[in-house]
Design an enzyme around this catalytic site. Structure first.
Site, PDB file in Angstrom:
ATOM      1  N   ASN A  67      49.040  45.030  37.037  1.00  0.00           N
ATOM      2  CA  ASN A  67      49.985  44.379  37.949  1.00  0.00           C
ATOM      3  C   ASN A  67      49.430  43.038  38.452  1.00  0.00           C
ATOM      4  OD1 ASN A  67      52.478  44.480  39.613  1.00  0.00           O
ATOM      5  ND2 ASN A  67      50.986  44.469  41.278  1.00  0.00           N
ATOM      6  N   MET A  77      51.114  39.322  38.038  1.00  0.00           N
ATOM      7  CA  MET A  77      51.391  38.456  39.193  1.00  0.00           C
ATOM      8  C   MET A  77      50.748  37.085  39.026  1.00  0.00           C
ATOM      9  SD  MET A  77      51.499  40.594  42.709  1.00  0.00           S
ATOM     10  CE  MET A  77      49.776  40.426  43.054  1.00  0.00           C
ATOM     11  N   SER A 102      46.655  39.901  48.513  1.00  0.00           N
ATOM     12  CA  SER A 102      47.082  41.245  48.155  1.00  0.00           C
ATOM     13  C   SER A 102      47.089  41.433  46.645  1.00  0.00           C
ATOM     14  CB  SER A 102      48.480  41.498  48.710  1.00  0.00           C
ATOM     15  OG  SER A 102      49.003  42.672  48.155  1.00  0.00           O
ATOM     16  N   CYS A 103      46.835  42.679  46.194  1.00  0.00           N
ATOM     17  CA  CYS A 103      46.865  42.985  44.754  1.00  0.00           C
ATOM     18  C   CYS A 103      48.224  43.525  44.336  1.00  0.00           C
ATOM     19  CB  CYS A 103      45.804  44.011  44.396  1.00  0.00           C
ATOM     20  SG  CYS A 103      44.146  43.461  44.754  1.00  0.00           S
ATOM     21  N   LEU A 104      49.146  43.642  45.296  1.00  0.00           N
ATOM     22  CA  LEU A 104      50.430  44.259  44.950  1.00  0.00           C
ATOM     23  C   LEU A 104      51.597  43.294  45.173  1.00  0.00           C
ATOM     24  CD1 LEU A 104      49.953  47.776  46.474  1.00  0.00           C
ATOM     25  CD2 LEU A 104      50.168  47.243  44.071  1.00  0.00           C
TER      26      LEU A 104
END
Lengths: 99, 159
Positions: free
Chosen positions: B32, B36, A97-99
């Protein structure tokens, strides 16, 4: 299983999920400069649960919601690349996932 | 080797120059993803990109259909009043289904993730905006030269 005897890929993710144990997670965490407290465990366990249920390694947004830990706190708990660190410690693949 | 597995400490600078709903997201998502993965990230909002951090506009950004060759409907219809607004509502629903946060929440998330947000001084002057017009997560209003200095050694992405 100790850290020396388990297989990990080039990036440091666990190759076989059956090898994972709490003790191993602690060893991996220590190697990554993280010492696991209850708060860390809540995040790591949430990541493992989501991966088990969905079959896909979660990003931070899902982990944050599931563990009821704010994004900001996750970055404090795992300062240098939390999405990668959590997955490595949880013994699950690199997040999709990118989030 | 850093703890997150990259050979050396990486750093990403994103320049957001467009204010349409669909062009707001790519820059935010890249920054973002960087955070991460343990990559330092900063964003520079300039020209229409300032709308992304403009208190009054952030919740009202529209999808850009006219002049967009990827638009799913003919340009003639896309230009009719209300069509872009309708398409934006549809896209918002799809994003909600995928758990992609609304832009304002995304900005908060980036701030929580330790990304630095900057407004462009020249664009602010041009649009007659003041610091108070911007979301509180914007760290500072700076010039393009300041941003270049902050970006030393960083990879720069222009959106």
């Amino acid at each position: 299983m100790s850290l020396e005897s388990v297989q990990r890929d080039a990036e440091g993710y666990l190759a076989n999920r059956e090898d994972w144990s709490k003790e191993l997670a602690q060893e991996i965490a220590a190697q990554l400069g993280v010492s696991l407290t209850d708060e860390h465990w809540r995040v790591v366990n949430a990541a493992r649960t989501i991966e088990e249920e969905s079959g896909s390694s979660p990003g931070l947004r899902k982990i944050s919601k599931r563990s009821e830990t704010p994004i900001k706190s996750i970055y404090q708990l795992f300062p240098d690349g939390p999405a990668k660190l959590v997955a490595k410690i949880a013994g699950i693949p690199k997040p999709k996932s990118c989030l | 080797m850093t703890e997150s597995g990259t050979a050396k400490r990486r750093s990403l600078s994103v320049i957001c120059s467009k204010g349409s709903f669909d062009m707001a997201y790519p820059g935010l998502i890249l920054a973002n993803a960087a955070r991460m993965a343990g990559v330092d990230a900063r964003l520079f909002f300039t020209f229409w990109g300032l709308d992304i951090v403009n208190k009054k506009k952030v919740d009202h950004l529209h999808l850009n259909l006219v002049g967009n060759p990827s638009a799913p409907i003919p340009a003639m219809i896309a230009g009719l009043p209300g069509v872009e607004a309708l398409a934006t509502v549809q896209m918002r629903k799809e994003m909600e289904r995928l758990d992609i946060p609304p832009i304002k929440e995304f900005i908060e998330m980036l701030d929580d993730a330790g990304a630095d947000l900057y407004g462009c001084q020249m664009a602010m002057d041009m649009f007659r905006l003041t610091r108070d017009d911007l979301l509180p997560q914007v760290k500072d209003v700076i010039t393009a030269m300041d941003f270049m200095d902050l970006s030393e050694g960083a990879q720069i992405v222009f959106v």
